[in-house]
Design a protein around this motif. Sequence first.
Motif, PDB file in Angstrom:
ATOM      1  N   GLY A  66       0.528  -0.682   0.342  1.00  0.00           N
ATOM      2  CA  GLY A  66       0.073   0.209  -0.199  1.00  0.00           C
ATOM      3  C   GLY A  66       1.118   1.571   0.278  1.00  0.00           C
ATOM      4  N   TYR A  67       0.161   2.419   0.764  1.00  0.00           N
ATOM      5  CA  TYR A  67       0.992   4.121   0.633  1.00  0.00           C
ATOM      6  C   TYR A  67       0.651   3.996   2.487  1.00  0.00           C
ATOM      7  CZ  TYR A  67       1.131   2.993  -4.319  1.00  0.00           C
ATOM      8  OH  TYR A  67       1.328   2.535  -5.535  1.00  0.00           O
ATOM      9  N   THR A  68       2.248   5.038   2.472  1.00  0.00           N
ATOM     10  CA  THR A  68       2.139   5.519   3.649  1.00  0.00           C
ATOM     11  C   THR A  68       2.097   7.497   3.046  1.00  0.00           C
ATOM     12  OG1 THR A  68       3.217   5.980   6.053  1.00  0.00           O
ATOM     13  CG2 THR A  68       4.755   4.859   3.987  1.00  0.00           C
ATOM     14  N   TRP A  69       1.296   7.879   4.821  1.00  0.00           N
ATOM     15  CA  TRP A  69       1.700   9.492   4.533  1.00  0.00           C
ATOM     16  C   TRP A  69       3.521   9.914   4.939  1.00  0.00           C
ATOM     17  CZ3 TRP A  69      -1.248  11.970   0.966  1.00  0.00           C
ATOM     18  CH2 TRP A  69      -2.571  11.607   0.945  1.00  0.00           C
ATOM     19  N   TYR A  70       3.629   8.695   5.676  1.00  0.00           N
ATOM     20  CA  TYR A  70       4.708   9.002   6.235  1.00  0.00           C
ATOM     21  C   TYR A  70       5.857   8.152   6.841  1.00  0.00           C
ATOM     22  CZ  TYR A  70       1.364  10.070  10.153  1.00  0.00           C
ATOM     23  OH  TYR A  70       0.445   9.974  10.378  1.00  0.00           O
ATOM     24  N   GLU A  71       6.668   8.415   7.550  1.00  0.00           N
ATOM     25  CA  GLU A  71       7.434   7.265   8.490  1.00  0.00           C
ATOM     26  C   GLU A  71       7.224   8.127  10.022  1.00  0.00           C
ATOM     27  OE1 GLU A  71       8.545   4.067   7.832  1.00  0.00           O
ATOM     28  OE2 GLU A  71       7.648   4.708   5.796  1.00  0.00           O
ATOM     29  N   ASP A  88       8.758  14.246   6.173  1.00  0.00           N
ATOM     30  CA  ASP A  88       7.696  13.482   5.435  1.00  0.00           C
ATOM     31  C   ASP A  88       6.470  14.317   5.409  1.00  0.00           C
ATOM     32  OD1 ASP A  88       9.998  11.448   4.636  1.00  0.00           O
ATOM     33  OD2 ASP A  88       9.184   9.959   5.425  1.00  0.00           O
ATOM     34  N   PHE A  89       6.059  14.434   6.774  1.00  0.00           N
ATOM     35  CA  PHE A  89       4.798  15.060   7.158  1.00  0.00           C
ATOM     36  C   PHE A  89       4.525  16.821   6.582  1.00  0.00           C
ATOM     37  CE2 PHE A  89       1.939  16.453  10.347  1.00  0.00           C
ATOM     38  CZ  PHE A  89       0.417  15.690   9.374  1.00  0.00           C
ATOM     39  N   ARG A  90       5.695  17.363   6.581  1.00  0.00           N
ATOM     40  CA  ARG A  90       5.715  18.563   5.772  1.00  0.00           C
ATOM     41  C   ARG A  90       5.609  18.824   4.151  1.00  0.00           C
ATOM     42  NH1 ARG A  90       3.352  22.256   7.864  1.00  0.00           N
ATOM     43  NH2 ARG A  90       2.242  22.247   5.505  1.00  0.00           N
ATOM     44  N   ARG A  91       5.822  17.160   3.828  1.00  0.00           N
ATOM     45  CA  ARG A  91       5.773  16.797   2.117  1.00  0.00           C
ATOM     46  C   ARG A  91       4.565  16.859   1.743  1.00  0.00           C
ATOM     47  NH1 ARG A  91       8.341  11.341   0.004  1.00  0.00           N
ATOM     48  NH2 ARG A  91       7.158  11.129   1.763  1.00  0.00           N
ATOM     49  N   SER A  92       3.901  15.730   3.068  1.00  0.00           N
ATOM     50  CA  SER A  92       2.429  15.558   2.485  1.00  0.00           C
ATOM     51  C   SER A  92       1.266  16.287   2.871  1.00  0.00           C
ATOM     52  CB  SER A  92       2.192  13.909   3.204  1.00  0.00           C
ATOM     53  OG  SER A  92       3.154  12.967   2.880  1.00  0.00           O
ATOM     54  N   LEU A  93       1.806  17.004   3.658  1.00  0.00           N
ATOM     55  CA  LEU A  93       0.801  18.378   4.335  1.00  0.00           C
ATOM     56  C   LEU A  93       1.075  19.250   2.744  1.00  0.00           C
ATOM     57  CD1 LEU A  93       1.947  19.285   7.848  1.00  0.00           C
ATOM     58  CD2 LEU A  93      -0.218  17.639   7.055  1.00  0.00           C
ATOM     59  N   ASP A  94       2.448  19.255   2.185  1.00  0.00           N
ATOM     60  CA  ASP A  94       2.236  20.283   1.152  1.00  0.00           C
ATOM     61  C   ASP A  94       1.713  19.481   0.020  1.00  0.00           C
ATOM     62  OD1 ASP A  94       3.332  22.334   2.781  1.00  0.00           O
ATOM     63  OD2 ASP A  94       5.551  21.325   1.795  1.00  0.00           O
TER      64      ASP A  94
END
Length: 224
Positions: A66-71, A88-94
Amino acid sequence: MSDTSETDLPLEHVHVAPDTDPANAPAVFVLHGRGADEEDLLPVARHLPDDLHVVSLRAPDPLQGGYTWYELDLSAGGLESSQPDAEDFRRSLDLVVETVEAAVDAYDIDADRVGLLGFSQGAITSLSLLLEEPDRYAWAVALHGYLADSHADLDPAGIEGKPVFVGAGAGDRVIPESRSAAAADRFEALGADVTRGSYPGGHGIGQQELSDVVAFVESRAGGA
């Protein structure tokens, strides 16, 4: 109601057009949990009002089929105490923000009636997005998630009165109910219009939780 995902957006996605005239219609952006994909929450989204665009997003990083938004940052302890990896979180939020903006244009969505629906990592992401830009979203549903430490102290203009549904599982061992309750407490302290739901199951969406989510969205999505 038909699925499409051919439009080029920053994140891979499935788009389900509304049964009614799709022009300037409201929308819900759906964010799945860790290890799932953009198809995972479609059975939930299909219970929502037929006049909504459904844009179900795929997280950017592959994980276990599957896929994940962040580690996960596990420095505070085990899974039940985890936080998003900051980078990772910052990248996904953007990426989500960029995708919402692109989808509003591509699918002729009413930008003033955009909602978020997230489960687990998707719920954590949704709550953070709402706190960063309350005026971008008309409402949010956060199921079996928590408020990330990185966003816990934000006090943004525009959050007062914002409809937020926070659902939790009394038997959830992945994200304990107490973490979801703390998120609801914080949003209430900020003046948001919080609806809480506690359910006897674990880390999943049961029938009563689904029914409560549908009722919440039905009462918010049309005129929000």
